[in-house]
Design a protein around this motif. Structure first.
Motif, PDB file in Angstrom:
ATOM      1  N   ASP A   1       0.656  -1.175   0.003  1.00  0.00           N
ATOM      2  CA  ASP A   1       0.153   0.000   0.024  1.00  0.00           C
ATOM      3  C   ASP A   1       0.899   1.359   0.048  1.00  0.00           C
TER       4      ASP A   1
ATOM      5  N   THR B   1       4.221   1.576  -0.871  1.00  0.00           N
ATOM      6  CA  THR B   1       5.207   1.647  -2.245  1.00  0.00           C
ATOM      7  C   THR B   1       3.901   2.107  -3.408  1.00  0.00           C
ATOM      8  N   ASP B   2       2.741   1.721  -3.219  1.00  0.00           N
ATOM      9  CA  ASP B   2       1.621   1.983  -4.297  1.00  0.00           C
ATOM     10  C   ASP B   2       1.487   3.657  -4.094  1.00  0.00           C
ATOM     11  N   PHE B   3       1.417   4.045  -2.942  1.00  0.00           N
ATOM     12  CA  PHE B   3       1.333   5.368  -2.748  1.00  0.00           C
ATOM     13  C   PHE B   3       2.529   6.211  -3.339  1.00  0.00           C
TER      14      PHE B   3
ATOM     15  N   ARG C   1       4.137   5.254  -5.871  1.00  0.00           N
ATOM     16  CA  ARG C   1       4.014   5.193  -7.267  1.00  0.00           C
ATOM     17  C   ARG C   1       2.964   6.290  -7.928  1.00  0.00           C
ATOM     18  N   HIS C   2       2.266   6.715  -6.839  1.00  0.00           N
ATOM     19  CA  HIS C   2       1.393   7.789  -7.508  1.00  0.00           C
ATOM     20  C   HIS C   2       1.574   9.264  -6.990  1.00  0.00           C
ATOM     21  N   THR C   3       2.662   9.354  -6.177  1.00  0.00           N
ATOM     22  CA  THR C   3       3.633  10.506  -5.890  1.00  0.00           C
ATOM     23  C   THR C   3       4.742  10.870  -6.338  1.00  0.00           C
ATOM     24  N   HIS C   4       4.867  10.832  -7.751  1.00  0.00           N
ATOM     25  CA  HIS C   4       6.133  11.133  -8.224  1.00  0.00           C
ATOM     26  C   HIS C   4       6.871  12.241  -7.969  1.00  0.00           C
ATOM     27  N   TRP C   5       5.998  13.394  -7.703  1.00  0.00           N
ATOM     28  CA  TRP C   5       6.409  14.542  -7.168  1.00  0.00           C
ATOM     29  C   TRP C   5       7.254  14.411  -5.918  1.00  0.00           C
TER      30      TRP C   5
ATOM     31  N   ASN D   1       8.745  11.631  -4.804  1.00  0.00           N
ATOM     32  CA  ASN D   1       9.753  10.377  -5.111  1.00  0.00           C
ATOM     33  C   ASN D   1      11.351  11.185  -4.813  1.00  0.00           C
TER      34      ASN D   1
ATOM     35  N   PHE E   1       6.312  -1.217  -6.582  1.00  0.00           N
ATOM     36  CA  PHE E   1       6.925  -0.135  -7.023  1.00  0.00           C
ATOM     37  C   PHE E   1       8.288  -0.038  -5.889  1.00  0.00           C
TER      38      PHE E   1
ATOM     39  N   TYR F   1       8.818   3.906   2.261  1.00  0.00           N
ATOM     40  CA  TYR F   1       8.304   4.556   0.902  1.00  0.00           C
ATOM     41  C   TYR F   1       9.193   4.437  -0.278  1.00  0.00           C
TER      42      TYR F   1
END
Length: 205
Positions: free
Chosen positions: A23, A25-27, A29-33, A35, A105, A157
């Protein structure tokens, strides 16, 4: 009749909280800004705790000898916590989540096979520094504690650790640091007081 040699079973981290890890790492994946900043902190943020310990020494110069003893013992506490943590790693030999869950991810590169996950070295060091500094100055310790929690969260993360790797590391690092730093405050203060009267006075008072 042949006898078989028992083999050591590695800790299966994915069965403990692999779902929660996924869950998080999926978060990621959807928060590239986010990373980039998190990767920078998880990679280099440990150096921040060295700055905190230097600040602790500076603060302790204005306080009694027991506080200075605690400040001087903080790096020792961190090193010992790391050694203890590394020994625990060699016992449990938990594979990194990037190997057990290769399709999740990942931001941080997957480490070598013999670089185990449980507990997290980064988090242990951060937690040890925070607890040691709390015994030097509560305000500084609180700031370091927040930074330690962020370090632990960053390790999950980026995909380097399971949540339980981080939680155990926080406890282990904190316990080792408390024992070392509390002992220094109690037993090393007289020696620090004597040193303050000598050539080391500019560094200790």
């Amino acid at each position: 009749m042949t006898s078989s040699t028992p083999t050591t079973q590695a800790l299966d981290g994915a069965s403990i909280d692999g779902g929660l890890y996924g869950d998080i790492t999926d978060f990621a994946r959807h928060t590239h800004w986010l990373n980039g900043p998190v990767f920078a902190y998880t990679s280099y943020g440990v150096a921040l705790f060295a700055v905190f310990m230097l600040a602790g020494w500076w603060i302790a110069r204005r306080k009694d000898a027991s506080v200075m003893a605690a400040a001087l013992s903080a790096p020792i506490a961190v090193v010992l916590a790391y050694v203890v943590n590394d020994a625990v790693k060699s016992v449990f030999t938990e594979p990194r989540p990037c190997r057990a869950l290769p399709h999740d991810f990942l931001i941080e590169k997957c480490p070598p096979v013999n670089d185990y996950a449980f507990p997290s070295n980064h988090t242990t060091v951060a937690a040890a520094a925070a607890v040691a500094l709390f015994l030097v100055d509560r305000r500084l310790g609180a700031i370091a504690a927040l930074a330690a929690l962020l370090m632990g969260a960053s390790r999950v993360y980026v995909g380097a650790h399971y949540p339980h790797d981080v939680l155990v590391a926080l406890v282990a690092g904190g316990v080792v640091a408390f024992v070392v730093t509390w002992s220094a405050r109690r037993y090393a203060a007289p020696m620090v007081a004597r040193l303050r009267g000598g050539a080391l006075k500019p560094l200790l008072a």
